[in-house]
Design an enzyme around this catalytic site. Structure first.
Site, PDB file in Angstrom:
ATOM      1  N   HIS A  28      -1.939  -7.538   2.658  1.00 36.25           N
ATOM      2  CA  HIS A  28      -1.999  -8.103   3.922  1.00 36.25           C
ATOM      3  C   HIS A  28      -3.067  -7.511   4.881  1.00 36.25           C
ATOM      4  O   HIS A  28      -3.265  -8.128   5.900  1.00 36.25           O
ATOM      5  CB  HIS A  28      -0.554  -7.882   4.527  1.00 36.25           C
TER       6      HIS A  28
ATOM      7  N   ASN B  42      -7.683   4.122   9.219  1.00 36.82           N
ATOM      8  CA  ASN B  42      -7.330   2.806   9.739  1.00 36.82           C
ATOM      9  C   ASN B  42      -7.258   2.882  11.341  1.00 36.82           C
ATOM     10  O   ASN B  42      -7.288   1.661  11.912  1.00 36.82           O
ATOM     11  CB  ASN B  42      -5.571   2.666   9.417  1.00 36.82           C
TER      12      ASN B  42
ATOM     13  N   THR C  73      11.309  -7.733 -11.214  1.00 33.18           N
ATOM     14  CA  THR C  73      10.624  -8.831 -11.408  1.00 33.18           C
ATOM     15  C   THR C  73       9.476  -9.016 -10.326  1.00 33.18           C
ATOM     16  O   THR C  73       9.421  -8.848  -9.316  1.00 33.18           O
ATOM     17  CB  THR C  73      11.774 -10.050 -11.104  1.00 33.18           C
TER      18      THR C  73
ATOM     19  N   GLY D 134       0.886  -1.336  -0.201  1.00 31.61           N
ATOM     20  CA  GLY D 134       0.005   0.000   0.041  1.00 31.61           C
ATOM     21  C   GLY D 134       0.981   1.313   0.031  1.00 31.61           C
ATOM     22  O   GLY D 134       0.555   2.254  -0.681  1.00 31.61           O
ATOM     23  N   THR D 135       2.052   1.286   0.743  1.00 25.89           N
ATOM     24  CA  THR D 135       2.875   2.347   0.739  1.00 25.89           C
ATOM     25  C   THR D 135       3.308   2.629  -0.693  1.00 25.89           C
ATOM     26  O   THR D 135       3.443   3.990  -0.902  1.00 25.89           O
ATOM     27  CB  THR D 135       4.043   2.290   1.820  1.00 25.89           C
TER      28      THR D 135
ATOM     29  N   SER E 173      -3.593  -3.019  -0.500  1.00 25.52           N
ATOM     30  CA  SER E 173      -2.888  -3.691   0.005  1.00 25.52           C
ATOM     31  C   SER E 173      -3.122  -5.060   0.258  1.00 25.52           C
ATOM     32  O   SER E 173      -4.204  -5.179   1.022  1.00 25.52           O
ATOM     33  CB  SER E 173      -2.030  -3.249   1.193  1.00 25.52           C
TER      34      SER E 173
ATOM     35  N   CYS F 143       3.040   1.979  14.664  1.00 30.86           N
ATOM     36  CA  CYS F 143       3.951   2.425  13.762  1.00 30.86           C
ATOM     37  C   CYS F 143       5.182   1.665  13.694  1.00 30.86           C
ATOM     38  O   CYS F 143       5.465   0.861  14.588  1.00 30.86           O
ATOM     39  CB  CYS F 143       4.291   3.871  13.914  1.00 30.86           C
TER      40      CYS F 143
HETATM   41  N1  PLP Z   1      -2.977   3.223   3.907  1.00 32.59           N
HETATM   42  C1  PLP Z   1      -3.556   2.907   4.918  1.00 32.59           C
HETATM   43  C2  PLP Z   1      -4.808   3.412   5.190  1.00 32.59           C
HETATM   44  C3  PLP Z   1      -3.115   1.811   5.997  1.00 32.59           C
HETATM   45  O1  PLP Z   1      -3.658   1.508   6.908  1.00 32.59           O
HETATM   46  C4  PLP Z   1      -1.872   1.070   5.559  1.00 32.59           C
HETATM   47  C5  PLP Z   1      -1.001   0.167   6.398  1.00 32.59           C
HETATM   48  O2  PLP Z   1      -1.398   0.412   7.607  1.00 32.59           O
HETATM   49  C6  PLP Z   1      -0.912   1.634   4.281  1.00 32.59           C
HETATM   50  C7  PLP Z   1      -1.660   2.564   3.535  1.00 32.59           C
HETATM   51  C8  PLP Z   1       0.009   1.166   4.016  1.00 32.59           C
HETATM   52  O3  PLP Z   1      -0.036  -0.135   3.483  1.00 32.59           O
HETATM   53  P1  PLP Z   1       1.430  -1.359   3.257  1.00 32.59           P
HETATM   54  O4  PLP Z   1       1.707  -1.644   4.757  1.00 32.59           O
HETATM   55  O5  PLP Z   1       0.738  -2.389   2.480  1.00 32.59           O
HETATM   56  O6  PLP Z   1       2.713  -0.337   3.092  1.00 32.59           O
END
Ligand code: PLP
Length: 382
Positions: free
Chosen positions: A206, A156, A242, A69-70, A204, A325
């Site tokens: 996970h 979140n 890859t 997600g990041t 994301s 965090c």
């Molecule tokens: N965006 C939100 C709202 C999230 O809660 C998170 C993870 O905590 C992320 C982005 C980041 O995702 P990732 O852990 O896959 O980098």
């Protein structure tokens, strides 16, 4: 007994995802190779692409797999700004809400420092944690030049579901580009790309029972996007490197399972009823809002978050203090601060988040343990 109630940090791997992952790990192919094993790897990636697209009402070709997600969030913001600038259409404002995930906040701040002429503006939320649409519109009305907007679909920490479709419609009326971080919404509340009118949407794996380190950015056809990883031309030249075939295959399986039947809020409502019955002073943040069915952010005034997390851990329950965090350090939640929660109240907030493998009796046992800890603290304070 250990009861895992921190699904918003990461969810346990679903059996469907594990099976897909193991099957892919057994196969040797690089998805860019033209031979049979390469074509087989490619086929499992394309299957996952169709699964992700189908789950959110997108076109398969619009899905770009990322390392989570990041990375999807970073690709959207930096990719949009750079591509617009390369096309001679400079973006002058980047508007993010005050409750975005740190991956958005930090990337926005970094872009503000490095992109000439870009102002980063923060859209406030109400006391109940929902984007303030009037203020958001004011920010769009005021400035000159094109804006890029980044808003999350669900928070979140509090689980508050944001009015992204309304905000995106306002932003589109201002000719803005729109990114939506839907990482926490997927598998918990309906996410439909067509209804969202966003140009970019992040996911994301996970958070929904897929593996860590894989995600996706959905990019509307024609939306500007400069790749951030260059090299082998993977992902239609938009994200080189890859493919992590096993993780992508597992993401596809997880998204299908997670969106097959979405959770209802019955379990959350019952748990909240029990917690409030045990402690009338307890505060549930965003309580009045439409929230994710799996998330409760609650403060019991007598116990600091860290003490509560440790006491629960000793009793066998894993929850987090606000947003857990990377370094494990607990800092004051920017989300609760943005909602105007007093620092001494925010310092007592914990987040309980459950999911696909949580049993009713586990939530009941959690309510007992939490109530015991609160009563003990109250007795000590009396
Ligand atoms: N965006 C939100 C709202 C999230 O809660 C998170 C993870 O905590 C992320 C982005 C980041 O995702 P990732 O852990 O896959 O980098």
């Amino acid at each position: 007994m250990h009861v895992y109630l921190d699904y918003n940090a990461t969810a346990p791997l679903r059996p469907e995802a594990r099976a897909a992952m193991l099957a892919a790990l057994e196969a040797p192919g690089n998805a860019m190779s033209v031979h049979g094993p390469g074509r087989a790897a490619r086929a499992s990636i394309e299957k996952a692409r169709r699964q992700v697209a189908a789950a959110v009402g997108a076109q398969a070709d619009d899905v770009i797999f990322t390392g989570g997600g990041t990375e999807a969030n970073t690709l959207a913001l930096r990719g949009a700004l750079q591509a617009a600038s390369a096309a001679g259409e400079r973006i002058t404002r980047l508007i993010v809400s005050a409750v975005e995930h740190d991956s958005i906040r930090a990337t926005a701040a970094a872009c503000g420092e490095s992109v000439a002429g870009l102002r980063v503006l923060t859209a406030p939320v109400t006391r109940t944690g929902k984007l303030d649409l009037a203020e958001f519109k004011r920010l769009l009305d005021e400035g000159k030049g094109r804006a890029l907007v980044s808003l999350m679909a669900a928070n979140n920490e509090t689980g508050v579901i944001q009015p992204v479709a309304e905000a995106a419609a306002i932003a589109k009326a201002h000719h803005a580009l729109v990114h939506c971080d839907a990482v926490q919404a997927l598998g918990k509340t309906p996410v439909n790309i067509a209804g969202l009118s966003a140009d970019y949407v992040s996911f994301s794996a996970h958070k929904i029972g897929g593996p860590q380190g894989v995600g996706a950015l959905i990019v509307r056809q024609g939306a500007p996007l400069a790749p951030q990883m260059l090299g082998g031309g993977q992902e239609f030249g938009r994200r080189a490197g890859t493919h992590n075939v096993a993780a992508i295959a597992a993401f596809g399986a997880a998204v299908e399972a997670a969106t097959h039947a979405l959770p209802t809020s019955a379990a959350r409502t019952e748990l909240e009823r029990r917690l409030k019955a045990a402690c009338m002073d307890a505060e549930i943040f965003g309580e009045a809002e439409h929230r994710l069915a799996n998330t409760i952010c609650i403060a019991s005034p007598t116990i600091p978050s860290e003490n509560m997390v440790i006491a629960l851990d000793l009793d066998g329950f894993a929850v987090s203090a606000g947003a857990a965090c990377s370094s494990g350090k607990v800092t004051q939640s920017h989300v609760l601060t943005a909602m105007g929660v007093a620092p001494q109240v925010a310092a007592s907030a914990i987040r309980v988040s459950f999911g696909w493998n949580t049993q009713e009796q586990e939530l009941s046992a959690f309510a007992d343990a939490w109530s015991r800890i609160v009563k003990r603290a109250q007795a000590r304070a009396a």
